[in-house]
Design an enzyme around this catalytic site. Sequence first.
Site, mmCIF file in Angstrom:
data_model
loop_
_atom_site.group_PDB
_atom_site.id
_atom_site.type_symbol
_atom_site.label_atom_id
_atom_site.label_comp_id
_atom_site.label_asym_id
_atom_site.label_seq_id
_atom_site.Cartn_x
_atom_site.Cartn_y
_atom_site.Cartn_z
ATOM 1 N N LYS A 173 47.271 -30.873 -0.063
ATOM 2 C CA LYS A 173 47.786 -29.916 -1.050
ATOM 3 C C LYS A 173 47.872 -28.500 -0.489
ATOM 4 O O LYS A 173 48.565 -27.654 -1.060
ATOM 5 C CB LYS A 173 46.908 -29.950 -2.303
ATOM 6 C CG LYS A 173 46.949 -31.289 -3.035
ATOM 7 C CD LYS A 173 46.111 -31.262 -4.298
ATOM 8 C CE LYS A 173 46.206 -32.569 -5.064
ATOM 9 N NZ LYS A 173 45.386 -33.640 -4.487
ATOM 10 N N SER A 221 42.464 -30.114 -8.206
ATOM 11 C CA SER A 221 43.125 -30.920 -7.179
ATOM 12 C C SER A 221 43.999 -31.974 -7.848
ATOM 13 O O SER A 221 43.969 -33.143 -7.492
ATOM 14 C CB SER A 221 42.094 -31.581 -6.252
ATOM 15 O OG SER A 221 42.697 -31.966 -5.034
ATOM 16 N N SER A 224 42.991 -34.625 0.018
ATOM 17 C CA SER A 224 43.574 -33.532 -0.766
ATOM 18 C C SER A 224 43.801 -32.250 0.018
ATOM 19 O O SER A 224 44.383 -31.308 -0.525
ATOM 20 C CB SER A 224 42.692 -33.219 -1.978
ATOM 21 O OG SER A 224 43.166 -33.911 -3.099
#
Length: 442
Positions: A67, A124, A64
């Site tokens: 991101k 997330s 993640s």
Amino acid sequence: MASVFVSKFASLTAKAVILSFIVAMMAWSGVAQASTRHAAIVIDAKTGRTLYESNADALRYPASLTKMMTLYLTFEALQSGRISKSTPVPFSAEAASQPPTKLGVKAGGAVTVETAIYALITRSANDAATALGEMLGGSTRNFARTMTATAHRLGMTRTTFKNANGLPDDEQVTTAHDIALLGIALREHFPQYYGYFATRSFQYGRHRIRGHNHLLGRIDGVDGIKTGYTHASGYNLATSVKRDGRSIVAVVLGGKTSRSRDAEMAELIRKYMPRASRRGDPGDYIASRQEVAPAAVAVALPRHDAPTPDKRPARVIPAPETQALALVSEAPEPAARPALKVAEAIASKGVDPVSTASTAPSGWAIQIAATDSETQARAVLDKASKKAPTVLADASPFTAVYQKGGDTYYRARFGGFSSKTQAWDACGALKKRKISCYAVEQ
């Protein structure tokens, strides 16, 4: 007869030695593979000097932390005026179908850009990241091309992106050094938006969504950035710290658990923050900021603000009062395991059931029910939230799947408690409202 016995004994001894050797090699291989996921770096954000590094240029899976780049391009679009914080972000069928963690917006629905930003930083949310990528790039593929091109112009030369959310892809790779550069770039290039990364929770409808970054509010000077987790990547964390006139960005990749990763990061901050400089030229960028090549813009950032979704969004939902938040199916933190090829991880386990692109929950949770129906478990959580809104104001509802006797069950839990005492106190308050409860450590 004696010679036969000796022969058999020797044969058994040889087999035992061989078996012991195989077991030892397997154990060593597991440790070696697990260790290959680890990488770390600490960079002085004022001078660009590397204060510490370990496998900093070795290829790793970002999970993640991906991101961070999705948000970089979102901030870039905000700064240029292509979009605003209130611009609707439509959710296509592909975006809505992304696995947890997610907001749970249905295909054809929409949220504002600002809600999507908060969703990426705290929960997330994989669906929100995909929706942002489709809006900005026209498609996930085009957006990934721009992500990679942008990474390279920032100096992240060993990074390749294939999607906007960090879900497993064997070709999506980065390094600790590259992620640190991205963290510095977010601070340097978008100071007006960087404050979003310090968000510890935000209200989405009736639900308060708490973030996964456990160092925020616990270590003086920490002001963001992002966590990440998949089976193949291990536990990742990029952290920014400003204190006493000093400033660093640190990255830890491939942690065995979220706690060990957080502990390592805390130690890196303790040891290397005093070594950072108080001086630096504020006019010089550490992370390169070359202009985007026109060709890259033409391919990945179309003039239209949003692609045509599979269904027309009925309305923008900045913070819906009636829409139920998709509860995340979560399980206890898995034991450390050898690194896997992402393709192997997908084939053997599908998407990681813990928290595919973000850290698994840590700390303490409270359980109020267990049922064989996920819908019923969610209903129990919703009912408890309404019955004890004050007690559960800062708690995050989720369902934890487990198997027993070949059947699937769903635990109804609230997470986000930082200590055993806090969880026990919450249970005590719930029991006074005739809600059964007990505390569990995540």
